[in-house]
Each structure stands twice: as structure tokens, then as C-alpha cells.
Design a protein around this motif. Sequence first.
Motif, PDB file in Angstrom:
ATOM      1  N   ALA A 110       0.845  -1.192   0.000  1.00 29.11           N
ATOM      2  CA  ALA A 110       0.000   0.000   0.000  1.00 29.11           C
ATOM      3  C   ALA A 110       0.879   1.240   0.000  1.00 29.11           C
ATOM      4  O   ALA A 110       1.942   1.255   0.613  1.00 29.11           O
ATOM      5  N   GLN A 111       0.439   2.269  -0.711  1.00 29.18           N
ATOM      6  CA  GLN A 111       1.083   3.568  -0.645  1.00 29.18           C
ATOM      7  C   GLN A 111       0.432   4.340   0.489  1.00 29.18           C
ATOM      8  O   GLN A 111      -0.780   4.569   0.476  1.00 29.18           O
ATOM      9  N   VAL A 112       1.217   4.726   1.487  1.00 28.00           N
ATOM     10  CA  VAL A 112       0.672   5.294   2.721  1.00 28.00           C
ATOM     11  C   VAL A 112       1.090   6.749   2.853  1.00 28.00           C
ATOM     12  O   VAL A 112       2.274   7.082   2.740  1.00 28.00           O
TER      13      VAL A 112
ATOM     14  N   SER B 182       5.022  10.556   2.245  1.00 30.90           N
ATOM     15  CA  SER B 182       4.371   9.366   1.702  1.00 30.90           C
ATOM     16  C   SER B 182       5.411   8.276   1.540  1.00 30.90           C
ATOM     17  O   SER B 182       6.532   8.544   1.090  1.00 30.90           O
TER      18      SER B 182
ATOM     19  N   THR C 285      -4.373   5.257   3.867  1.00 33.80           N
ATOM     20  CA  THR C 285      -4.192   4.556   2.600  1.00 33.80           C
ATOM     21  C   THR C 285      -5.527   3.975   2.166  1.00 33.80           C
ATOM     22  O   THR C 285      -6.525   4.074   2.889  1.00 33.80           O
TER      23      THR C 285
END
Length: 302
Positions: A216-218, A240, A276
Motif C-alpha cells: 500500500a502507498q501510505v 508518503s 491509505t
Amino acid sequence: MSKHALVRAAAGFGLALSMAVGTTVLTTAAAHAQTVGTGTLSFSGDAGDYISGGQSYSYSTASQDKLNVSAGADQQHIGISVNGANGDYWNLDLAAPAGKTLTPGVYSGATRYPFNSATVPGLSIWGNSRGCNTLTGSFTVSKVLFGPYGYVQALDATYEQHCEGGAAALRGTVHIDNPAPPAVLDLGLGVAVAGTASTLDGKATVHGTVSCNKPAQVAVAGLVTQVKNRVLNRGPYSTSVKCVPGAPVAWKAVADPTGTTPFQKGLVEVAAQATTTDSDYGNTVTASQTVAVRLSSTNTVS
């Protein structure tokens, strides 16, 4: 938070290399839509039935027809759409009465979905530019299996619909068999209780970790607050990072004070939130934490 409150809060963290771990909050999407792995939808009608025109229709994922299914997290309604390889399109809705979960059983006295009253089931099959203004009918669910957030793993049902109060009926079946639902995204947030304050630009650097059970891109964002010599100083920060399963992934961000007062050596309050999207379910997942952090001085630019 006052300076004394910051001191009391910091005492519980030891001001070493420890991390404070946040709590995950899951925000569900309105409905989850998915492509059907294996499925069929078929129906036929009496000679006077307007929707079917007295004909029979049959669609299958094995025949290159596309079926999609959607449901809400409350598991009260399932919608199925068909895009036939021959250009046909149909939609079927099956709904339990308001506040009820769609479970195996007989649902009689159904009226047109979504205009059915709260106390009766909802039903509708329409498509190919044909639909009922009003309808009555019933459906029987012999099997239904939900996963998280409206994921539909299995459905077997039969249905009967009468348009405009007529005696002619449309009767059909639907079968859906999908793989087991993907895991729900579990997001963790850690905030280190040690940071730095630059004596050159007055900015504060804070850091921590994020963890997840699938990629996941958080986004990590928050606010640094310091009370020094009775002056309240705040500064936002954001960054990020790409989270991958396994070991926690480090994040670091710089907070720029909003006023003219620089951040200084000493205690600050760091409010952090990681956000996210669970790519499998489309819902937003957040983890938040507020931590007392001790800043040390540095003579480098943040």
C-alpha cells in the motif's frame, strides 16, 4: 497540551528508541463491486411477460459473458449485472427488508427495488431497454456467502417477477462462485519518541514506521506542537511511503513552524495519522497516534 502535560506524557515512553503504535480505523466504502469468477444468470418468461417477451435468456462466464456483482457492507442487498457477449445487458437486484441481512430463505411479497418499503423485500430484473414501472414477486436464496465489506463469495438464488400486476411471470436463476475474499488491509503506525530541532532553519524532524499486511502507498501527515517559554508553536508535516509486508517501513518528515518562533530542543507533542486505500475493497484505512517526543538540537538544515 501544556508543557507539564507533555512532560507527564513523555514519562510513559522512556524517551529511548521505542515507538508508539497507532490504532487502525477502517472506513467502509458504500458498496463493493467485483467481477464474477464463475457464474451464470438465466431466465425465461410467459408469453405475456414484458421483460422477457416470452423468450429464454442464458448467460455464463464460461461463454465469455461478463457478470459483475456488488453488495454493501450491511449485506442487505446484492446487485448482479450482465454484459452478454452478444450485446445484451441485464441487471438483477435482490434485497432483504431494511435492516435485515440477506440470508438463505424465501422472500415473498417482494416489490420493485429500490422503491420497496422498508418492511418488504426488494426485487428487480431489467435490461435491454425494458423495465417494470411496478412489480410483484418473490425470490429464494438457497446459498449466500459474504466476505468483508460486501464481498460476495457465493450466491445461489431463484426468482419470479410479475410486471405491472400482471399474471404473466418471468422466472430465473443466478449462480455465483468467487474465490475466497482477500485479506483486509491492516495498517500500523509508529512514532519515534526522539526527533531533532534545527538551529539553522527552526524546523523539526520527526520519524517513525508504518506496517501493513499487503502492499500500500501510505500518506503520513500530522502536526508538531511545542510550548516553550509560554509560547505555543505549531507546524504541519506530511510525507508518503510505500509499505510492503514484512518489516516495518521507516518514514521521516519535516515540520515547518507556522509562526516566527523556531522549534527548539525539548518536548513536543506529535499528532500523526497514516492513511491509505485497501485496493481490494476500495475503503479508506487510517491509523492515528499522538505522542510526546523529545527534540534534540542539530546544526544541520532539516
